[in-house]
Design an enzyme around this catalytic site. Structure first.
Site, PDB file in Angstrom:
ATOM      1  N   MET A  75     -11.364   5.756  -2.756  1.00 53.65           N
ATOM      2  CA  MET A  75     -12.152   6.278  -1.638  1.00 53.65           C
ATOM      3  C   MET A  75     -12.636   7.659  -2.049  1.00 53.65           C
ATOM      4  O   MET A  75     -12.171   8.688  -1.545  1.00 53.65           O
ATOM      5  CB  MET A  75     -11.283   6.328  -0.372  1.00 53.65           C
ATOM      6  CG  MET A  75     -11.140   4.967   0.271  1.00 53.65           C
ATOM      7  SD  MET A  75      -9.944   4.971   1.605  1.00 53.65           S
ATOM      8  CE  MET A  75      -8.511   4.432   0.709  1.00 53.65           C
ATOM      9  N   HIS A 123      -0.944  -1.388  -4.093  1.00 53.32           N
ATOM     10  CA  HIS A 123      -2.287  -0.935  -3.742  1.00 53.32           C
ATOM     11  C   HIS A 123      -2.242   0.587  -3.603  1.00 53.32           C
ATOM     12  O   HIS A 123      -1.425   1.122  -2.854  1.00 53.32           O
ATOM     13  CB  HIS A 123      -2.697  -1.598  -2.422  1.00 53.32           C
ATOM     14  CG  HIS A 123      -4.046  -1.236  -1.924  1.00 53.32           C
ATOM     15  ND1 HIS A 123      -5.199  -1.871  -2.349  1.00 53.32           N
ATOM     16  CD2 HIS A 123      -4.453  -0.308  -1.020  1.00 53.32           C
ATOM     17  CE1 HIS A 123      -6.243  -1.349  -1.721  1.00 53.32           C
ATOM     18  NE2 HIS A 123      -5.815  -0.387  -0.911  1.00 53.32           N
ATOM     19  N   GLY A 132      -9.231   5.606   5.310  1.00 53.26           N
ATOM     20  CA  GLY A 132      -8.859   7.013   5.375  1.00 53.26           C
ATOM     21  C   GLY A 132      -7.426   7.250   5.778  1.00 53.26           C
ATOM     22  O   GLY A 132      -6.865   8.288   5.472  1.00 53.26           O
ATOM     23  N   MET A 166      -7.915   9.202  -2.457  1.00 56.34           N
ATOM     24  CA  MET A 166      -8.899   9.796  -1.531  1.00 56.34           C
ATOM     25  C   MET A 166      -9.210  11.218  -1.993  1.00 56.34           C
ATOM     26  O   MET A 166      -8.305  11.950  -2.369  1.00 56.34           O
ATOM     27  CB  MET A 166      -8.319   9.874  -0.116  1.00 56.34           C
ATOM     28  CG  MET A 166      -7.825   8.563   0.433  1.00 56.34           C
ATOM     29  SD  MET A 166      -7.168   8.814   2.097  1.00 56.34           S
ATOM     30  CE  MET A 166      -6.384   7.230   2.373  1.00 56.34           C
ATOM     31  N   HIS A 170      -7.680   1.572  -5.100  1.00 48.42           N
ATOM     32  CA  HIS A 170      -8.798   1.617  -4.149  1.00 48.42           C
ATOM     33  C   HIS A 170      -9.328   3.049  -4.150  1.00 48.42           C
ATOM     34  O   HIS A 170      -8.663   3.956  -3.669  1.00 48.42           O
ATOM     35  CB  HIS A 170      -8.246   1.194  -2.770  1.00 48.42           C
ATOM     36  CG  HIS A 170      -9.219   1.287  -1.640  1.00 48.42           C
ATOM     37  ND1 HIS A 170      -8.835   1.079  -0.336  1.00 48.42           N
ATOM     38  CD2 HIS A 170     -10.550   1.547  -1.602  1.00 48.42           C
ATOM     39  CE1 HIS A 170      -9.894   1.220   0.464  1.00 48.42           C
ATOM     40  NE2 HIS A 170     -10.941   1.510  -0.288  1.00 48.42           N
ATOM     41  N   MET A 198     -12.681  -4.033   4.361  1.00 46.38           N
ATOM     42  CA  MET A 198     -11.845  -3.118   5.141  1.00 46.38           C
ATOM     43  C   MET A 198     -11.696  -3.687   6.548  1.00 46.38           C
ATOM     44  O   MET A 198     -12.696  -3.983   7.209  1.00 46.38           O
ATOM     45  CB  MET A 198     -12.455  -1.719   5.195  1.00 46.38           C
ATOM     46  CG  MET A 198     -12.492  -0.962   3.867  1.00 46.38           C
ATOM     47  SD  MET A 198     -10.906  -0.821   3.025  1.00 46.38           S
ATOM     48  CE  MET A 198      -9.894   0.011   4.251  1.00 46.38           C
ATOM     49  N   ASP A 205      -7.720  -5.150   3.812  1.00 45.00           N
ATOM     50  CA  ASP A 205      -6.954  -3.906   3.774  1.00 45.00           C
ATOM     51  C   ASP A 205      -7.040  -3.216   5.119  1.00 45.00           C
ATOM     52  O   ASP A 205      -8.127  -2.855   5.565  1.00 45.00           O
ATOM     53  CB  ASP A 205      -7.527  -3.008   2.662  1.00 45.00           C
ATOM     54  CG  ASP A 205      -6.773  -1.696   2.504  1.00 45.00           C
ATOM     55  OD1 ASP A 205      -5.679  -1.545   3.068  1.00 45.00           O
ATOM     56  OD2 ASP A 205      -7.305  -0.821   1.784  1.00 45.00           O
ATOM     57  N   GLY A 206      -5.878  -3.047   5.756  1.00 43.69           N
ATOM     58  CA  GLY A 206      -5.815  -2.265   6.986  1.00 43.69           C
ATOM     59  C   GLY A 206      -5.339  -3.080   8.174  1.00 43.69           C
ATOM     60  O   GLY A 206      -5.888  -4.136   8.484  1.00 43.69           O
ATOM     61  N   GLY A 207      -4.263  -2.604   8.798  1.00 40.93           N
ATOM     62  CA  GLY A 207      -3.787  -3.233  10.025  1.00 40.93           C
ATOM     63  C   GLY A 207      -3.111  -4.576   9.830  1.00 40.93           C
ATOM     64  O   GLY A 207      -2.958  -5.334  10.787  1.00 40.93           O
ATOM     65  N   SER A 236       2.003   0.053   6.168  1.00 41.32           N
ATOM     66  CA  SER A 236       3.096   0.321   7.104  1.00 41.32           C
ATOM     67  C   SER A 236       3.951  -0.917   7.326  1.00 41.32           C
ATOM     68  O   SER A 236       5.163  -0.805   7.526  1.00 41.32           O
ATOM     69  CB  SER A 236       2.549   0.865   8.429  1.00 41.32           C
ATOM     70  OG  SER A 236       1.405   0.181   8.841  1.00 41.32           O
ATOM     71  N   ASP A 288      -4.267   4.023  -2.784  1.00 36.24           N
ATOM     72  CA  ASP A 288      -5.452   4.604  -2.160  1.00 36.24           C
ATOM     73  C   ASP A 288      -5.688   6.016  -2.667  1.00 36.24           C
ATOM     74  O   ASP A 288      -4.980   6.943  -2.277  1.00 36.24           O
ATOM     75  CB  ASP A 288      -5.259   4.662  -0.638  1.00 36.24           C
ATOM     76  CG  ASP A 288      -5.267   3.288  -0.010  1.00 36.24           C
ATOM     77  OD1 ASP A 288      -6.274   2.580  -0.191  1.00 36.24           O
ATOM     78  OD2 ASP A 288      -4.281   2.925   0.646  1.00 36.24           O
ATOM     79  N   SER A 332       0.834  -1.199   0.000  1.00 42.26           N
ATOM     80  CA  SER A 332       0.000   0.000   0.000  1.00 42.26           C
ATOM     81  C   SER A 332       0.872   1.254   0.000  1.00 42.26           C
ATOM     82  O   SER A 332       1.555   1.570   0.968  1.00 42.26           O
ATOM     83  CB  SER A 332      -0.934  -0.008   1.220  1.00 42.26           C
ATOM     84  OG  SER A 332      -1.760   1.124   1.184  1.00 42.26           O
ATOM     85  N   GLY A 361      -1.659   2.737   9.074  1.00 44.14           N
ATOM     86  CA  GLY A 361      -1.091   2.581  10.406  1.00 44.14           C
ATOM     87  C   GLY A 361      -2.108   2.361  11.514  1.00 44.14           C
ATOM     88  O   GLY A 361      -1.806   2.578  12.678  1.00 44.14           O
TER      89      GLY A 361
HETATM   90  C1  DX5 Z   1      -6.667   2.702   4.664  1.00 47.10           C
HETATM   91  C2  DX5 Z   1      -6.037   2.288   3.355  1.00 47.10           C
HETATM   92  C3  DX5 Z   1      -4.980   1.259   3.479  1.00 47.10           C
HETATM   93  C4  DX5 Z   1      -3.777   1.656   4.248  1.00 47.10           C
HETATM   94  C5  DX5 Z   1      -3.291   0.418   4.941  1.00 47.10           C
HETATM   95  O1  DX5 Z   1      -7.677   3.594   4.373  1.00 47.10           O
HETATM   96  O2  DX5 Z   1      -7.058   1.775   2.513  1.00 47.10           O
HETATM   97  O3  DX5 Z   1      -4.599   0.712   2.217  1.00 47.10           O
HETATM   98  O4  DX5 Z   1      -2.742   2.169   3.451  1.00 47.10           O
HETATM   99  O5  DX5 Z   1      -2.276   0.769   5.804  1.00 47.10           O
HETATM  100  P1  DX5 Z   1      -1.756  -0.201   6.943  1.00 47.10           P
HETATM  101  O6  DX5 Z   1      -1.350  -1.507   6.278  1.00 47.10           O
HETATM  102  O7  DX5 Z   1      -0.640   0.575   7.537  1.00 47.10           O
HETATM  103  O8  DX5 Z   1      -2.925  -0.421   7.912  1.00 47.10           O
HETATM  104 ZN    ZN Z   2      -6.815   0.801   0.484  1.00 50.15          ZN
END
Ligand code: DX5
Ligand code: ZN
Length: 206
Positions: A67, A32, A129, A36, A65, A124, A162-164, A185, A34, A7, A132
């Site tokens: 958003m 990936h 948004g 926004m 992705h 998600m 996606d996320g964490g 991250s 993002d 990402s 980390g």
């Molecule tokens: C969050 C994004 C993610 C983000 C993931 O809105 O869609 O793609 O970059 O970041 P980590 O892997 O650090 O949670």
């Molecule tokens: Zn994403």
């Protein structure tokens, strides 16, 4: 096996080329991205101009992705850039294109009417948004629920998360049925090569 998508949001934008080349060399499968718009989510990341730059920096597929409130406005340019996969949120008006994204609180059954049209269901595992954030509790159960929903429908739609994602949370997501894993991250903070190896080595055993 799973697909590892790095990402870009977590990359050092001042050294985007360096970080993308490092992730590329470390063997990630895709990037990936993002996008926004400051409306669908409060933050603004980058638009198609930056996607154009990123496209020049790698031969790996781009997994975009969106958003954004008006995803249809972005599609022609992404198509022109040869972007392989675009994820569009269920929560925006206008409907899905090729991949559908569900926010953490949206039930997996919301995807049912779209299964025939989507090749990927992005769940998600944080609120979208920013990067980390911490992998939300209950995510693995939701992935498992999505997997049985898809199986019940005879669908081969891939579940992406996606996320964490970290070496600690990845195995649970994989075991629950995710086969495309987005990590920001956990790829870009620190030594990218070692990070990718750590994520790969944590992949769940068959
Ligand atoms: C969050 C994004 C993610 C983000 C993931 O809105 O869609 O793609 O970059 O970041 P980590 O892997 O650090 O949670
Ligand atoms: Zn994403």
């Amino acid at each position: 096996m799973f697909e590892l998508c790095a990402s870009i949001l977590a990359a050092d934008f001042a050294n985007l080329e360096r970080d993308m080349r490092a992730a590329n060399a470390a063997g990630v499968d895709a990037f990936h991205i993002d996008v926004m718009d400051g409306h669908f989510v409060p933050a603004i990341s980058f638009g198609t101009g930056m996607v154009r730059t990123m496209e020049r920096l790698t031969t790996k597929p781009l997994d975009v992705h969106l958003m954004v409130e008006k995803p249809l406005d972005f599609l022609p340019e992404l198509e022109e850039l040869g972007v392989k996969r675009v994820s569009v949120h269920y929560e925006i008006p206008g409907g899905p294109e090729a991949a559908l994204v569900l926010n953490p609180e949206t039930p997996v059954e919301s995807a049912l009417p779209y299964l025939a049209q989507i090749s990927q269901l992005l769940l998600m595992t944080v609120y979208p948004g920013r990067g980390g954030q911490v992998y939300l509790p209950g995510s693995n159960e939701k992935i498992a629920a999505a997997k049985s929903l898809l199986q019940g429908q005879g669908s081969n739609t891939v579940i992406q998360v996606d996320g964490g994602i970290t070496p600690g949370t990845l195995p649970g997501a994989y075991a629950a049925g995710a086969r495309s894993i987005v990590a920001g991250s956990a790829v870009f903070y620190g030594n990218i090569y070692q990070n990718v190896c750590a994520l790969r080595s944590e992949k769940a055993k068959p």
